[in-house]
Design a protein around this motif. Structure first.
Motif, mmCIF file in Angstrom:
data_model
loop_
_atom_site.group_PDB
_atom_site.id
_atom_site.type_symbol
_atom_site.label_atom_id
_atom_site.label_comp_id
_atom_site.label_asym_id
_atom_site.label_seq_id
_atom_site.Cartn_x
_atom_site.Cartn_y
_atom_site.Cartn_z
ATOM 1 N N UNK A 140 5.184 5.670 0.636
ATOM 2 C CA UNK A 140 4.788 6.825 1.447
ATOM 3 C C UNK A 140 3.613 7.567 0.814
ATOM 4 N N UNK A 141 3.527 7.545 -0.493
ATOM 5 C CA UNK A 141 2.377 8.172 -1.157
ATOM 6 C C UNK A 141 1.102 7.395 -0.838
ATOM 7 N N UNK A 142 1.212 6.084 -0.836
ATOM 8 C CA UNK A 142 0.061 5.245 -0.486
ATOM 9 C C UNK A 142 -0.424 5.541 0.925
ATOM 10 N N UNK A 143 0.514 5.893 1.807
ATOM 11 C CA UNK A 143 0.169 6.079 3.213
ATOM 12 C C UNK A 143 -0.249 7.510 3.539
ATOM 13 N N UNK A 144 -0.428 8.331 2.513
ATOM 14 C CA UNK A 144 -0.920 9.691 2.766
ATOM 15 C C UNK A 144 -2.365 9.656 3.259
ATOM 16 N N UNK A 145 -3.110 8.670 2.809
ATOM 17 C CA UNK A 145 -4.513 8.558 3.200
ATOM 18 C C UNK A 145 -4.709 7.260 3.975
ATOM 19 N N UNK A 146 -5.504 7.286 5.032
ATOM 20 C CA UNK A 146 -5.678 6.065 5.824
ATOM 21 C C UNK A 146 -6.479 4.977 5.117
ATOM 22 N N UNK A 147 -7.423 5.369 4.271
ATOM 23 C CA UNK A 147 -8.255 4.319 3.668
ATOM 24 C C UNK A 147 -8.349 4.414 2.152
ATOM 25 N N UNK A 148 -8.198 5.593 1.602
ATOM 26 C CA UNK A 148 -8.284 5.691 0.133
ATOM 27 C C UNK A 148 -6.874 5.650 -0.438
ATOM 28 N N UNK A 149 -6.671 4.730 -1.384
ATOM 29 C CA UNK A 149 -5.298 4.521 -1.855
ATOM 30 C C UNK A 149 -5.235 4.518 -3.360
ATOM 31 N N UNK A 150 -4.036 4.741 -3.882
ATOM 32 C CA UNK A 150 -3.923 4.768 -5.339
ATOM 33 C C UNK A 150 -3.505 3.422 -5.913
ATOM 34 N N UNK A 521 11.882 9.125 10.129
ATOM 35 C CA UNK A 521 11.805 7.851 10.848
ATOM 36 C C UNK A 521 11.570 7.998 12.348
ATOM 37 N N UNK A 522 11.922 9.122 12.947
ATOM 38 C CA UNK A 522 11.685 9.227 14.382
ATOM 39 C C UNK A 522 10.192 9.176 14.726
ATOM 40 N N UNK A 523 9.327 9.896 13.967
ATOM 41 C CA UNK A 523 7.890 9.805 14.278
ATOM 42 C C UNK A 523 7.328 8.400 14.137
ATOM 43 N N UNK A 524 8.021 7.538 13.378
ATOM 44 C CA UNK A 524 7.486 6.196 13.194
ATOM 45 C C UNK A 524 7.527 5.390 14.488
ATOM 46 N N UNK A 535 3.340 -3.158 6.766
ATOM 47 C CA UNK A 535 2.936 -3.881 5.562
ATOM 48 C C UNK A 535 1.448 -3.768 5.250
ATOM 49 N N UNK A 536 0.729 -2.933 5.958
ATOM 50 C CA UNK A 536 -0.701 -2.775 5.690
ATOM 51 C C UNK A 536 -0.948 -1.310 5.383
ATOM 52 N N UNK A 537 -1.656 -1.033 4.300
ATOM 53 C CA UNK A 537 -1.791 0.369 3.907
ATOM 54 C C UNK A 537 -2.960 1.073 4.585
ATOM 55 N N UNK A 538 -3.859 0.337 5.175
ATOM 56 C CA UNK A 538 -4.958 0.977 5.892
ATOM 57 C C UNK A 538 -4.558 1.182 7.346
ATOM 58 N N UNK A 539 -4.894 2.330 7.891
ATOM 59 C CA UNK A 539 -4.558 2.589 9.284
ATOM 60 C C UNK A 539 -5.614 3.487 9.908
ATOM 61 N N UNK A 540 -5.507 3.653 11.222
ATOM 62 C CA UNK A 540 -6.514 4.442 11.944
ATOM 63 C C UNK A 540 -6.445 5.897 11.510
ATOM 64 N N UNK A 541 -7.598 6.532 11.281
ATOM 65 C CA UNK A 541 -7.607 7.919 10.786
ATOM 66 C C UNK A 541 -6.861 8.896 11.689
ATOM 67 N N UNK A 542 -6.836 8.636 13.006
ATOM 68 C CA UNK A 542 -6.169 9.594 13.892
ATOM 69 C C UNK A 542 -4.654 9.627 13.691
ATOM 70 N N UNK A 543 -4.133 8.690 12.903
ATOM 71 C CA UNK A 543 -2.686 8.673 12.645
ATOM 72 C C UNK A 543 -2.331 9.358 11.327
ATOM 73 N N UNK A 544 -3.333 9.961 10.690
ATOM 74 C CA UNK A 544 -3.061 10.508 9.368
ATOM 75 C C UNK A 544 -2.091 11.676 9.428
ATOM 76 N N UNK A 546 0.355 12.311 11.453
ATOM 77 C CA UNK A 546 1.723 11.811 11.604
ATOM 78 C C UNK A 546 2.229 11.194 10.296
ATOM 79 N N UNK A 547 1.367 10.389 9.669
ATOM 80 C CA UNK A 547 1.772 9.742 8.421
ATOM 81 C C UNK A 547 2.036 10.760 7.313
ATOM 82 N N UNK A 548 1.215 11.793 7.255
ATOM 83 C CA UNK A 548 1.433 12.824 6.233
ATOM 84 C C UNK A 548 2.744 13.551 6.485
#
Lengths: 638, 219
Positions: A140-150, A521-524, A535-544, A546-548
């Motif tokens: 979930x920490x990885x998914x805080x950002x759509x393209x920059x990851x730790x 989990x409901x927002x997912x 399984x992919x850590x990059x996602x569309x910026x408009x979903x950030x 929700x992911x946050x």
């Protein structure tokens, strides 16, 4: 196996040096490490030295696989599991030394007391649940950002795979491991399991498997997620071997548990314990054990075939050489779908058990519940192709599997209806176990309803491989099974350990867990509909946003487990409030016994006189005669 | 009633019938698990055969040695028949006849294993020789490693127990579990063990028949 009289069991424990003895976890670890090097550097290196495919790449699968297998074998030998088979080879009677162990030490060694095995499972699965949960926080920490990851994409997919695999492996034993092993023999009036040594082995395979899986982190991980699809798994780095071997070990463990549970319930029920008087939890264990016996061997074969492709050069899953990746998908999901019911069914049984006690009503539609559990078990073998709807299966097969997948909701609905019927007009005590049991039905309803979308081919085509699927199985598995686990833990803790878990902390844990589980989990479902793949850590910026939101909720969800840990530490080490023998006034057989339950459970073979659901009936007969006379026994046996 | 007998004196002794029930149920469940285990190989066989991906299911050069396969089948089939007869002898005539039969069964099983190892060593195709070659090697490999070795171990341990305890007087376990007019306790323990080993062995013989037909004849 032989008939060993109680008089042959030493009345007092042997000396400490003999009790610790040669065979213990330390010896197991030493032999495990030694076995790994013997297998990898000795046998494996010798075998692979003449094979070009192994020595001309940068990884030697043969040596690594043999190293892991020898390591696991060394560990089990060090624990003492080879003593009985070797002594039987020579025709000797089995040693009773494991019965001499007392005190805390027996929880760390080979012990054939099913109650000890249950507690070993309890702390073992909790430990790995913690590790897998920490992985989830990293995800979930990885998914805080759509393209920059730790972490890099490679590391991320390994994290996802570790989380999923550990959770699936751990949750396979989450209910049956601790509570099935501990309580099933007692609930049926037996003194032991049918095969105590196999029961002990089934537990110790689990930590061995988990250690092998975690070793993947040190050998560049694995890219396949928990499903291990070929032909990606054929080509992956050494970490893939860790996944394959650990999952195969879990498959063996599942099969052994299933055989043991079924044999025990078939052969060791006390006089008077007819099928109609079995607790619903035991029926749930039976229906699960059927799946374990039949489906787990297929998993072992699937893992073995991938290992052979990687190490021996077979071509099961390589299309250019006569194989097919779809073969793997079929084999895996023939196991994989029954597997999810291996996870779900014990939770249903446990929840029904708890609901009956705290609603003070018999289970409404007991026989229908049993039919539902067995019906799910049966139908689960006929739905696996719904995991392959978009994999290029014969289109003519899709309607059939769509139908079977939707049909399986009918027996599941039996269980739901019976739970609601039990609650109808009941005087409910909202204890912590009851809250978790009720939440199971709420969560599983959402998870099950979302499954309808996935069972329908047209909607599955759009949601397959997305976060919608993730939300679905987290609602069913985590929302069902994990809630059931906590229901069982809070319910049975007083009997297992003789002390209460704190009610206020328990309710605090429950509400935070329940609310933030749904917020996580409901927002997912929405995230999945909006196109984010799993399984992919990059996602569309408009979903950030929700992911946050989901990540923040997940952190609080994780915090609720910390409250649970605090509750356990507070209750066990600080407050230590002694529990009554039957604090919930349950009629189930385990609650009629003293706390702690004696080693052999019953002083005498009990005679069962009634089903355990006579709540609300003032003159309900006692559930059992714990000290029957010879005449009572003779009458019951007739 | 053994359960009644066990209540007297206030201590609990497990009747031998319990062992018989446990072993009987356990072996049948184990056979069910093995059914699905070998069933997975069966699935792989037919799936890859039907797909015939890249026409590489069964290249012409890949030939299973029928003679060796037949020898393995013969050893296992005869061993199963011998063991079945030895179980009949155990029930009617006693342990000595059973021991002879079990010993012959073991020898035949070891012979089958030996022929299998020779077959692998002299195969003129490798594991990468196509779908059939992969299935052949995996199926025969796991049959030998899991099935044959496991079955041999089971029969051997039962035989070893019988050999070690031959001629001995029944001990306290047997005395407490003795039913009036019934068999001795030691025999009461041996019979279910031997029968359970037999159920497993008969199943493995059936698997070998299917193996021979599919891997050596049909293809």
């Amino acid at each position: 196996m032989s008939a060993i009289p109680a008089s042959a069991i030493p009345a007092t424990p042997g000396p400490l040096w003999r009790r610790i003895g040669l065979f213990n976890p330390l010896t197991g670890i030493v032999l495990g490490i030694g076995g790994y090097f013997a297998g990898a550097l000795g046998v494996g290196a010798a075998i692979s030295s003449g094979i070009d495919a192994q020595i001309t790449t940068d990884q030697n699968d043969i040596a690594f696989i043999l190293g892991l297998l020898f390591g696991v074998a060394g560990f089990l030998i060090g624990m003492g599991f080879a003593n009985y088979p070797l002594s039987r080879l020579l025709g000797r009677e089995p040693s009773l030394r494991e019965k001499e162990q007392q005190g805390l030490w027996r929880y760390f060694t080979l012990c054939t007391d099913h109650k000890v095995v249950g507690i070993q499972y309890l702390w073992g699965v909790l430990l790995f649940f913690l590790v897998a949960g920490l992985n989830a926080m990293l995800i979930r920490t990885q998914l805080l950002q759509p393209t920059e990851h730790f972490v890099s994409a490679d590391r991320y997919i390994t994290l996802v795979g570790l989380h999923g695999t550990m959770m699936m492996m751990m949750t396979s034993a989450l209910i049956i491991g601790p509570f099935g092993n501990y309580f099933v023999p007692i609930m049926i009036g037996a003194k032991r399991m049918a095969f105590p040594r196999i029961e002990a082995l089934s537990f110790w395979l689990v930590p061995a498997a988990e250690v092998v899986l975690l070793a993947a982190v040190g050998v560049r991980g694995f890219p396949s997620g928990w499903t291990g699809y070929a032909s990606l798994s054929d080509q992956a780095k050494l970490g893939m071997d860790c996944y394959l071997i650990s999952f195969a070990l879990i498959g063996v463990s599942l099969m052994l548990v299933g055989i043991n549970m079924l044999a025990t319930t078939l052969t060791m029920r006390a006089p008077g314990m007819s099928w109609g008087r079995l607790p619903i939890f035991v029926w749930a264990v039976i229906s699960t054990a059927i799946l374990q016996v039949l489906a787990a061997p297929v998993l072992v074969v699937a893992m073995a075939l991938v290992l052979m492709d990687r190490a021996v050069g077979t071509s099961f899953f390589l299309p250019g050489v006569g194989g097919s990746p779809f073969l793997y998908e079929n084999l895996f999901w023939v196991f994989g779908h029954p597997e999810v019911y291996i996870l779900a069914l014990p939770g249903f049984g446990l929840a029904l058990e708890v609901i009956s006690v705290f609603a003070r009503k018999p289970i409404w539609g007991y026989k229908l519940s049993v039919a539902g559990l067995l019906g799910v078990s049966f139908l689960s073998f006929f739905v696996w192709q719904h995991h392959l709807f978009v994999s290029g299966i014969n289109p003519g097969l899709r309607p059939f599997y769509m139908l079977t997948t939707e049909l399986i909701s009918i027996p599941t609905a039996f269980v739901f209806l019976n739970a609601m019927g039990t609650l109808w007009k009941a005087r409910i005590r909202y204890t912590v176990p009851m809250l978790f049991a009720l939440a199971l039905f709420f969560n599983f309803f959402i998870g099950g309803a979302s499954g309808v979308f996935l069972s329908d081919v047209p909607s599955d085509v759009t949601t397959h491989g997305s976060f919608f699927v993730m939300a679905h199985f987290h609602y069913t598995i985590m929302g069902g099974l994990v809630f059931a686990f906590f229901a069982g833990l809070y319910y049975w803790f007083p009997k297992m350990f003789g002390i209460y878990l704190n009610e206020k902390l328990g309710k605090l844990q429950f509400w935070i867990f329940f609310i933030f589980f749904n917020l996580t989990f409901f927002p997912l479902f929405a995230v999945g509909f909006l196109g984010q793949p799993r399984r992919v850590s990059a996602y569309a910026p408009n979903l950030q946003t929700l992911n946050d939101f989901v990540s923040a909720s997940a952190y609080v969800l994780g915090f609720s487990f910390l409250i649970f840990v605090i509750n356990v530490l507070y209750s066990c080490f600080y407050k230590r409030q002694p529990a009554e023998e039957n604090p919930w006034r349950s009629r189930s057989l385990e609650w009629q016994l003293p706390t702690p339950i004696p080693v052999e459970n019953f002083e005498q073979v009990p005679v069962i006189t009634a089903a355990p659901y006579g709540y609300g009936t003032p003159d309900a007969p006692a559930v059992a005669n714990l000290k029957p006379t010879p005449a009572d026994l003779a009458a019951a046996v007739k | 009633m053994d359960e009644l007998e066990s209540q007297r004196g206030g201590y609990y002794v497990e009747p031998p019938e319990l062992l018989a029930r446990n072993l009987g149920a356990g072996v049948r469940l184990f056979v069910a698990a093995q059914l699905f285990f070998f069933g997975a190989f069966l699935f792989a066989y037919f799936y890859l055969r039907e797909l015939n991906a890249s026409n590489m299911w069964h290249p012409p050069a890949v030939k299973a040695p029928v003679g060796q396969g037949a020898a393995i089948l013969a050893c296992i089939a005869v061993s199963a028949a011998v063991y079945w007869l030895s179980i009949l002898a155990l029930r009617r005539r006693g342990e000595a006849a059973w021991r002879l039969g079990a010993g012959i069964t073991l020898l035949l099983a070891l012979a089958a294993l030996g022929i299998q190892c020779y077959e692998w060593a002299t195969l003129d195709f490798g594991p990468g020789g196509g779908g059939f070659a992969s299935v052949f090697i995996a199926w025969t490999g796991f049959y030998a490693a899991v099935g044959l070795l496991g079955g041999i171990y089971w029969i051997e341990t039962t035989l070893a127990t019988s050999v070690r305890h031959r001629g001995r007087k029944p001990g306290p376990v047997v005395a407490a579990a003795e039913a009036p007019g019934g068999a001795s306790g030691a025999r009461a323990v041996l019979v279910p063990s031997a029968e359970a080993a037999g159920v497993n062995w008969y199943f493995l013989a059936l698997v070998e028949v299917v193996t021979f037909v599919l891997l050596y004849i049909v293809t």
